[in-house]
Design an enzyme around this catalytic site. Structure first.
Site, PDB file in Angstrom:
ATOM      1  N   GLU A  57     -18.781  -5.023  11.518  1.00 30.79           N
ATOM      2  CA  GLU A  57     -19.650  -4.197  12.347  1.00 30.79           C
ATOM      3  C   GLU A  57     -20.673  -5.032  13.123  1.00 30.79           C
ATOM      4  OE1 GLU A  57     -18.060  -1.723   9.012  1.00 30.79           O
ATOM      5  OE2 GLU A  57     -19.078  -3.664   9.118  1.00 30.79           O
ATOM      6  N   ARG A  72     -25.292  -1.741   8.709  1.00 30.67           N
ATOM      7  CA  ARG A  72     -24.981  -3.161   8.585  1.00 30.67           C
ATOM      8  C   ARG A  72     -25.243  -3.921   9.884  1.00 30.67           C
ATOM      9  NH1 ARG A  72     -19.398  -3.597   5.286  1.00 30.67           N
ATOM     10  NH2 ARG A  72     -20.666  -4.821   3.860  1.00 30.67           N
ATOM     11  N   LYS A 100       0.841  -1.199   0.000  1.00 32.08           N
ATOM     12  CA  LYS A 100       0.000   0.000   0.000  1.00 32.08           C
ATOM     13  C   LYS A 100       0.876   1.250   0.000  1.00 32.08           C
ATOM     14  CE  LYS A 100      -4.077   1.753   2.469  1.00 32.08           C
ATOM     15  NZ  LYS A 100      -5.032   1.444   3.549  1.00 32.08           N
TER      16      LYS A 100
END
Length: 605
Positions: free
Chosen positions: A329, A357, A244
């Site tokens: 979540e 969610r 990344k």
């Protein structure tokens, strides 16, 4: 002419030599650094997938072959290679390209998945549809990060994908050991073993093909692995190792997030172009540390977003009192219920758009058991530049149905600190705070209180009552100035706790000719709707007009632009108020008599 200037569609890549593709990768990185530095956006994730994206578009023929991105913030290179370079001059701004895949922008964007862990389910459905229709002339490819693999939905999809060994599907596992933060849990350890060459691991045990690990910055190696995956003619995981932020020292050396999401900055120094004002998020983070120092039983939970949700100060002060569950979540919320049952007070800090969610868990696992869990929803209301999926415009509509849940909407930093302390102290069930992305602005002190409701402005006759919700209190005060200039009396109040509705609002509305609500939530099921029901139940016939977000998905743009498109400007609301009052009958306004309207400055809350 630069090679990048000749690329208008992915087919062009298949005309280039291996050396030209390497040069193209360098040009794309330079393009990303220049454009994203100017506008802000997800720089680190896209610097990490340059070679991977080039390889995908040389092996597969989009849009015939379907390439899905999980999550979509790593799709910038895909957008560049599919003819959208010009739109990067206004990246995430009105008139420019979105920060996520967008079906409106291109036929190469099949799904707009900016919420993680969804691509494998889309891909499973697409592969099943092809099998049902007998189509064998196109491929389905899902690119999913190791961080997104921490989400339970990804494993639900893998379970079903593995159950169809004859359905071709290429799963590119982009392993950079990160989501926003470092990938956590047993999966991270397992992938470390695979990177060390210890076999196909769990993927092989599920019955999936496995190829890798492959150097994701070696275009030829990725191309070879992808072609081999297609030849296997079944579900295959191609494990690709990427870095990344690769190729830009200011992202490679950013230990916090590797340049995951940058603000407009100087591309040479990596420094932001302007200092960020004190935000709601930072106020929350500071106050939470203060509360944690007072209470040993307080812990915080994040779904891979500790720094963006303001938990970094607490993590630095009390490292073992911040729990990162990954992009999970649902697990975070039910785990919070368990922590509460065990005698710990959890604070679940999450983006508003992601709490959708976990509605079932909040409803059945927390509220049904009346657990004192504190929820803190950052990025509520209009966020703007992240586009339709990230506006937190549903939390009040969705969560007001939860029995026993108290919801607060602080208007400024001072109120956020006060209400957070009240929420953490509440023991009768769950409590929730919501606030927007961006600066907290100046504090707006109350001039008086009325049965727990803050009175922010009181002038003239009792013509219009403005109920301000959260951060739109400043807008409400500007509207008050506008209507007062037209000789209309006005009262502006902030209920602080918007759910359940304070019955004193009905008493206030009864004394005015008109009541309006101003909120940055959907008008469908929002605070205005709840107050309207309260007025009906109390037999109050004062007309009520709700100002909020219409029931539609909102395009990306600045917060001010999006609010203006929703009619949430001082000019629009002032004009509407004047027109409504002009059309009402001539019933006189109420009398501002302290004996009938007990407003007391400095009253104890």
């Amino acid at each position: 002419m630069a090679l990048l200037d000749t690329v208008r569609a992915p087919a062009r890549l298949r005309e280039l030599t291996a050396e030209e593709l390497r040069v193209l990768a360098e040009e794309i990185r330079a393009f990303l650094i220049e454009r994203v530095s100017a506008s802000g956006g997800h720089l680190g994730p896209n610097l990490g997938v340059v070679e991977l994206t080039i390889a995908l578009h040389t092996v597969f023929e989009s849009p015939r072959d379907r390439v899905l991105w999980d999550t979509g913030h790593q799709s910038y290179v895909h957008k560049i290679l599919t003819g959208r370079q010009a739109g990067f001059d206004r990246l995430r701004r009105q008139g420019g390209v979105s920060g996520y895949p967008s079906r409106e922008e291109s036929e190469h964007d099949l799904v707009e998945n900016s919420h993680a862990s969804t691509a494998l389910s889309y891909a499973d459905g697409l592969a099943r549809a092809d099998a049902h229709l007998g189509r064998r002339d196109r491929a389905t490819v899902a690119v999913i990060g190791d961080g997104a693999m921490t989400g339970g939905m990804a494993w639900e999809a893998l379970n079903n994908i593995a159950g169809g060994p004859d359905r071709p599907l290429v799963i590119v596992l982009n392993d950079n050991q990160r989501s926003y933060a470092p990938t956590v849990g047993g999966l991270a350890e397992h992938l470390a073993g695979l990177r060390a060459g210890r076999g196909p691991g769990v993927f092989g045990q599920l019955g999936l093909g496995y190829l890798g690990p492959v150097d994701g910055h070696d275009i030829a190696a990725v191309q070879d692995a992808l072609r081999r995956a297609v030849a296997l003619d079944g579900p295959v995981v191609v494990h690709v190792i990427t870095t990344k932020g690769k190729g830009y020292r200011h992202t490679e050396t950013n230990e916090l997030d590797l340049g995951h999401a940058v603000k407009p900055m100087d591309p040479h120094t990596g420094r932001a172009l302007k200092a960020s004002p004190r935000s709601f998020t930072s106020v929350f983070g500071e106050k939470l540390v203060e509360l944690a120092e007072q209470r040993d039983d307080l812990v915080a939970i994040t779904a891979a977003m500790a720094e963006p949700t303001g938990l970094l100060p607490l993590q630095r002060r009390f490292p073992h009192r911040v729990i990162d569950v990954g992009i999970a979540e649902q697990h975070a919320v039910t785990m919070a219920a368990g922590l509460s049952m065990g005698g710990v007070h959890p604070v679940v800090a999450i983006y508003s758009t992601f709490v959708n969610r976990a509605l079932d868990q909040l409803l059945m696992d927390v509220a049904l058991h009346r657990r004192p869990v504190t929820f803190v929803l950052d990025r509520s209301g209009v966020t703007g530049d992240d586009g339709p999926s990230h506006n937190g415009m549903w939390d009040l509509s969705v969560l007001q149905v939860v029995p026993g849940l108290r919801i607060a909407a602080p208007r400024d930093g001072a109120r956020l600190a006060e209400l957070l302390a009240e929420a953490v102290a509440w023991q009768e069930g769950p409590a929730l705070l919501r606030f927007p992305k961006g600066p907290a602005g100046d504090d707006l002190p109350a001039i008086a209180t009325f049965n727990g409701i803050d009175v922010l402005r009181r002038s003239g006759s009792l013509d219009v009552l403005i109920v301000a919700v959260g951060a739109l209190a400043g807008l409400a005060l500007t509207v008050a100035d506008g209507v007062r200039a037209q000789g209309i009396g006005v009262t502006v109040v902030d209920p602080r706790w918007v759910t359940p509705v304070n019955p004193a609002l009905a008493d206030l509305a009864r004394r005015h000719r008109l009541a309006i609500t101003v909120e940055d939530n959907s008008r469908a099921g929002g605070v205005g709707s709840a107050i309207a029901q309260t007025l009906r139940d109390a037999d109050v016939h004062t007309p009520l007009r709700e100002f909020g977000i219409p029931r539609r998905f909102l395009s990306h743009g600045s917060r001010a632009e999006v609010l203006a498109a929703c009619g949430l400007t001082a000019q629009d609301i002032t004009r509407a108020v004047a027109e409504v009052l002009a059309n009402l009958d001539s019933t006189p306004a109420g009398v501002d008599d302290p004996g009938t309207w007990p407003v007391h400055a400095g009253e104890e809350r």
